[in-house]
Design a protein around this motif. Structure first.
Motif, PDB file in Angstrom:
ATOM      1  N   VAL A   1      14.663  -0.983  -4.502  1.00 52.97           N
ATOM      2  CA  VAL A   1      13.529  -2.465  -4.882  1.00 52.97           C
ATOM      3  C   VAL A   1      12.207  -1.941  -3.478  1.00 52.97           C
ATOM      4  N   LEU A   2      11.588  -1.496  -4.068  1.00 50.03           N
ATOM      5  CA  LEU A   2      10.091  -1.148  -2.881  1.00 50.03           C
ATOM      6  C   LEU A   2       9.492  -2.393  -2.342  1.00 50.03           C
ATOM      7  N   ARG A   3       8.653  -2.227  -1.229  1.00 49.31           N
ATOM      8  CA  ARG A   3       8.313  -3.811  -0.579  1.00 49.31           C
ATOM      9  C   ARG A   3       6.726  -4.301  -0.991  1.00 49.31           C
ATOM     10  N   LYS A   4       6.810  -5.574  -1.498  1.00 50.17           N
ATOM     11  CA  LYS A   4       5.561  -5.513  -1.932  1.00 50.17           C
ATOM     12  C   LYS A   4       4.946  -5.827  -0.761  1.00 50.17           C
ATOM     13  N   GLY A   5       3.100  -5.332  -1.173  1.00 51.31           N
ATOM     14  CA  GLY A   5       2.308  -5.368  -0.431  1.00 51.31           C
ATOM     15  C   GLY A   5       2.336  -3.963   0.779  1.00 51.31           C
ATOM     16  N   ALA A   6       2.847  -3.120  -0.104  1.00 49.25           N
ATOM     17  CA  ALA A   6       2.966  -2.192   0.656  1.00 49.25           C
ATOM     18  C   ALA A   6       1.761  -1.089   0.049  1.00 49.25           C
ATOM     19  N   ARG A   7       0.778  -0.666   1.017  1.00 51.88           N
ATOM     20  CA  ARG A   7      -0.356  -0.156   0.613  1.00 51.88           C
ATOM     21  C   ARG A   7      -0.518   1.715   0.719  1.00 51.88           C
ATOM     22  N   PHE A   8      -0.925   2.471   0.697  1.00 52.32           N
ATOM     23  CA  PHE A   8      -1.566   3.941   0.740  1.00 52.32           C
ATOM     24  C   PHE A   8      -2.774   3.363   1.772  1.00 52.32           C
ATOM     25  N   HIS A   9      -3.693   4.312   2.502  1.00 51.98           N
ATOM     26  CA  HIS A   9      -4.163   4.574   3.305  1.00 51.98           C
ATOM     27  C   HIS A   9      -5.678   4.555   2.317  1.00 51.98           C
ATOM     28  N   ASN A  10      -5.330   4.396   1.344  1.00 59.14           N
ATOM     29  CA  ASN A  10      -6.814   4.190   0.357  1.00 59.14           C
ATOM     30  C   ASN A  10      -6.872   2.759   0.124  1.00 59.14           C
TER      31      ASN A  10
ATOM     32  N   GLU B   1      -4.676   1.910  -2.474  1.00 58.41           N
ATOM     33  CA  GLU B   1      -3.717   1.842  -3.039  1.00 58.41           C
ATOM     34  C   GLU B   1      -2.343   1.890  -2.970  1.00 58.41           C
ATOM     35  N   PRO B   2      -1.918   0.482  -4.193  1.00 56.36           N
ATOM     36  CA  PRO B   2      -0.131   0.223  -3.604  1.00 56.36           C
ATOM     37  C   PRO B   2       0.838   1.421  -3.862  1.00 56.36           C
ATOM     38  N   VAL B   3       1.605   1.156  -3.172  1.00 53.78           N
ATOM     39  CA  VAL B   3       2.677   2.550  -3.231  1.00 53.78           C
ATOM     40  C   VAL B   3       3.725   2.087  -3.816  1.00 53.78           C
ATOM     41  N   THR B   4       4.121   2.694  -5.386  1.00 54.97           N
ATOM     42  CA  THR B   4       4.741   2.014  -6.435  1.00 54.97           C
ATOM     43  C   THR B   4       5.720   3.360  -6.642  1.00 54.97           C
ATOM     44  N   ALA B   5       6.729   3.066  -7.571  1.00 51.40           N
ATOM     45  CA  ALA B   5       7.815   3.410  -7.910  1.00 51.40           C
ATOM     46  C   ALA B   5       7.252   4.789  -8.593  1.00 51.40           C
ATOM     47  N   ASP B   6       6.049   4.755  -9.462  1.00 54.97           N
ATOM     48  CA  ASP B   6       5.641   5.949  -9.921  1.00 54.97           C
ATOM     49  C   ASP B   6       5.488   7.457  -8.467  1.00 54.97           C
ATOM     50  N   ASP B   7       4.725   6.764  -7.343  1.00 56.26           N
ATOM     51  CA  ASP B   7       4.266   7.190  -6.080  1.00 56.26           C
ATOM     52  C   ASP B   7       5.831   7.795  -5.951  1.00 56.26           C
ATOM     53  N   ALA B   8       6.742   6.684  -6.106  1.00 57.38           N
ATOM     54  CA  ALA B   8       8.279   7.609  -4.777  1.00 57.38           C
ATOM     55  C   ALA B   8       8.742   9.194  -5.708  1.00 57.38           C
ATOM     56  N   LYS B   9       8.405   8.423  -7.115  1.00 63.53           N
ATOM     57  CA  LYS B   9       9.119   9.522  -7.959  1.00 63.53           C
ATOM     58  C   LYS B   9       8.203  11.090  -8.307  1.00 63.53           C
ATOM     59  N   PHE B  10       6.990  10.860  -7.677  1.00 65.30           N
ATOM     60  CA  PHE B  10       6.819  11.526  -8.194  1.00 65.30           C
ATOM     61  C   PHE B  10       6.587  12.300  -6.895  1.00 65.30           C
ATOM     62  N   SER B  11       7.134  11.817  -5.479  1.00 65.15           N
ATOM     63  CA  SER B  11       6.697  12.660  -3.802  1.00 65.15           C
ATOM     64  C   SER B  11       8.505  13.231  -4.339  1.00 65.15           C
ATOM     65  N   PHE B  12       9.492  12.798  -5.031  1.00 62.70           N
ATOM     66  CA  PHE B  12      10.850  13.486  -4.704  1.00 62.70           C
ATOM     67  C   PHE B  12      10.742  14.851  -5.925  1.00 62.70           C
ATOM     68  N   GLU B  13      10.347  14.936  -6.793  1.00 63.74           N
ATOM     69  CA  GLU B  13      10.105  15.760  -7.579  1.00 63.74           C
ATOM     70  C   GLU B  13       9.159  17.084  -7.102  1.00 63.74           C
ATOM     71  N   ARG B  14       8.037  16.377  -6.370  1.00 60.21           N
ATOM     72  CA  ARG B  14       6.898  17.346  -6.019  1.00 60.21           C
ATOM     73  C   ARG B  14       7.354  18.304  -4.725  1.00 60.21           C
TER      74      ARG B  14
ATOM     75  N   PRO C   1      -5.104  14.625   3.924  1.00 61.68           N
ATOM     76  CA  PRO C   1      -3.623  13.705   3.294  1.00 61.68           C
ATOM     77  C   PRO C   1      -3.565  11.825   4.054  1.00 61.68           C
ATOM     78  N   ILE C   2      -4.115  11.941   2.751  1.00 56.59           N
ATOM     79  CA  ILE C   2      -3.264  10.078   2.539  1.00 56.59           C
ATOM     80  C   ILE C   2      -2.457  10.064   2.669  1.00 56.59           C
ATOM     81  N   GLY C   3      -1.546   8.680   3.501  1.00 57.49           N
ATOM     82  CA  GLY C   3      -0.086   8.597   3.439  1.00 57.49           C
ATOM     83  C   GLY C   3       0.180   6.535   3.581  1.00 57.49           C
ATOM     84  N   ALA C   4       1.300   6.045   4.044  1.00 56.51           N
ATOM     85  CA  ALA C   4       1.025   4.951   3.845  1.00 56.51           C
ATOM     86  C   ALA C   4       2.079   4.284   5.182  1.00 56.51           C
ATOM     87  N   GLY C   5       1.926   5.136   5.890  1.00 54.69           N
ATOM     88  CA  GLY C   5       2.552   5.415   7.299  1.00 54.69           C
ATOM     89  C   GLY C   5       1.669   4.257   8.538  1.00 54.69           C
TER      90      GLY C   5
END
Length: 507
Positions: free
Chosen positions: A93-102, A104-117, A184-188
């Motif tokens: 379950v992803l954290r509410k309100g987490a965002r990338f540096h640009n 954009e919200p961090v979503t499960a779709d981003d996590a899926k894409f990152s895993f598969e990449r 790079p753009i991250g969420a760190g």
């Protein structure tokens, strides 16, 4: 599916200090790094099975789960996770309100894409065991395994791999892989500002980081391969932290009352690889030759001269602090036995063994090792490489003869076996069918005691067959300057890198 999931004790855990109103970030901290930062280390997609890339990755990027001050596998972008009763599904379950540096919200779709990449170290093992990654909704990621795999979270939630670090899908697809490495753009906790290849990386605090706003506004990571230069910069306050010092450079810091010498607590180890032991035509195919190397090394003396006594001698290549590590005895220093073994192997006058390439920049350790080898007749010539080139050559199996590894990523004994002992591992030059079978058995075994027994057996067989020459556990020695209030170098479990957002300067 969710009704079959049960909590494994991590839901709603307060993994770190919650976000709170604090003063705006101020000041700059400059790092004198022991390596030249490669552009590929700005992108989680392709990481080595070593700690080095995470020096930058954990500043710019965040993961669903990662090592944090509260534990080696701690919820981060995921606020919780659960595992199915049959061990075949993990739900985050992803954290509410987490965002990338640009923004954009961090979503499960981003996590899926990152895993598969992800194509870095451990990717083959992940791909072999994961059946499907599913973005159930914007905040729910579900990973389906082909069969129960007790080490899934070790590979996904520690620096054993970077598959759990999350990058923004839309941005990556917009700029491409090369464009992403350039900017790079991250969420760190820190966002990318610039990278001058071979010179420095500049980062700036990200005020929207979910855990807390970093105290320090700007981080400058300077590439300074010479340890003496890093110490000089520290003394002149041109650098605030000097990374990975050894020998006289570390002693120089320890003698200065204005400075601190901080040994890391991470899971790291030095060992000598016999790259050609699998070739019947090579001298190193003879077990006696490999055993001679082990008896030639005075590990305690090497520890004293290069690590100031902080690095305990090792008997196996899995760091003793790792889960399932075999607490193996250290091979005895016996130069006469080493010479006898060389003679029995057909080299009574010793052998010209060619190049000896150490993981840079650990020159003092390598020099000490080559001196002890030379004293018994194993004559080598030390050849230095730049860190990124060394790691690429190792992975591409281009290093020959003898070379010295220094590996510090987290995980457990199974992740180390997978990378360096399992014949299909990214850094293994060869292997044994029975060791491969034991590795596959432990990967399916859900009983922790039985898994430990299997992993201990693997490690013991590497000793019996003299597959490696372990040297010592590595405690990276860091010089810390007088401007630093909290260096946080020892705050993150089994990591040599700080908790970046907790780093602070004196008023």
């Amino acid at each position: 599916m969710s009704r079959f999931l049960y909590v494994i004790g991590l839901i709603a855990i307060l993994s770190a200090t919650p976000a709170r109103a604090i003063a705006a970030p101020e000041g700059t901290v400059t790092w004198g790094l022991h390596v030249t930062i490669a552009s590929r280390w700005l992108d989680p997609a392709e990481t080595e099975a070593l700690a080095t890339p995470f020096m930058v990755l954990y500043a710019i990027h965040d993961a669903l789960v990662k090592p944090m001050p509260t534990g080696a596998t701690t919820p981060s972008l995921a606020e919780s996770w659960t595992v199915s009763r049959d061990g075949r599904a993990y739900e985050f379950v992803l954290r509410k309100g987490a965002r990338f540096h640009n923004g954009e919200p961090v979503t499960a779709d981003d996590a899926k894409f990152s895993f598969e990449r992800y194509k870095g170290a451990g990717a083959t093992e992940l791909q072999a065991r994961v059946r499907q990654v599913e973005a159930v909704d914007a905040r729910t990621l579900r990973v389906h395994l082909k069969e129960p795999w007790p080490d899934f979270m070790t590979f996904y939630g520690t620096s054993a791999t970077a598959a759990g670090l999350v990058v923004p899908r839309k941005y990556v697809q917009q700029v491409g892989d090369d464009g992403f490495r350039r900017h790079p753009i991250g969420a760190g906790p820190y966002k990318f500002v610039s990278h001058a290849p071979g010179v420095e990386v500049v980062l700036e605090a990200f005020p929207g980081y979910w855990r807390r706003v970093p105290s320090v506004k700007r981080l400058i990571m300077k590439s300074v391969p010479e340890g003496t230069t890093r110490v000089a910069m520290l003394k002149k306050q041109e650098a605030d932290i000097a990374f990975a010092l050894d020998g006289e450079d570390a002693e120089n810091v320890r003698r200065d009352p204005r400075l601190q010498l901080v040994p890391s607590k991470h899971a790291s180890i030095y060992w000598i690889e016999f790259a050609e032991q699998w070739d019947p035509k090579s001298p190193w195919h003879d077990k006696r030759m490999r055993l001679a190397v082990n008896h030639a090394l005075n590990r305690q003396a090497i520890n004293e001269v290069s690590c100031l006594g902080f690095c305990p001698p090792a008997g196996v290549i899995v760091p003793r602090v790792m889960e399932f590590a075999l607490q193996a005895p250290v091979p005895p220093y016996d130069p006469q036995k080493a010479k006898q073994l060389l003679a029995e192997a057909g080299y009574p006058n010793g052998i010209d063994a060619g190049d000896f390439v150490p993981t840079p920049p650990f020159v003092t350790t390598a020099e000490a090792a080559t001196n002890y080898l030379g004293a018994v007749g194993i004559r080598t010539k030390m050849r230095l490489m730049e860190r990124a080139a060394f790691l690429a050559a190792w992975r591409e199996k281009k290093l020959r003869g003898l070379f010295m590894a220094a590996v510090g990523n987290s995980g457990n004994a199974a992740s180390r076996v997978e990378a360096f002992i399992y014949s299909r591992g990214a850094y293994a030059y060869g292997g044994y069918p029975d060791l491969d079978d034991l590795f596959l058995q432990q990967a399916r075994e859900r009983d922790a005691r039985k898994r430990e027994a299997l992993l201990h057996r693997i490690q013991q067989l590497t000793i019996d067959r003299v597959m490696f020459a372990p040297v010592m556990d590595l405690r990276a020695l860091m010089g810390v300057g007088p401007r630093i209030a909290e260096h946080t170098i020892t705050s993150v479990a089994m990591s040599p890198f700080p908790s970046y957002e907790d780093l602070s300067l004196k008023d």
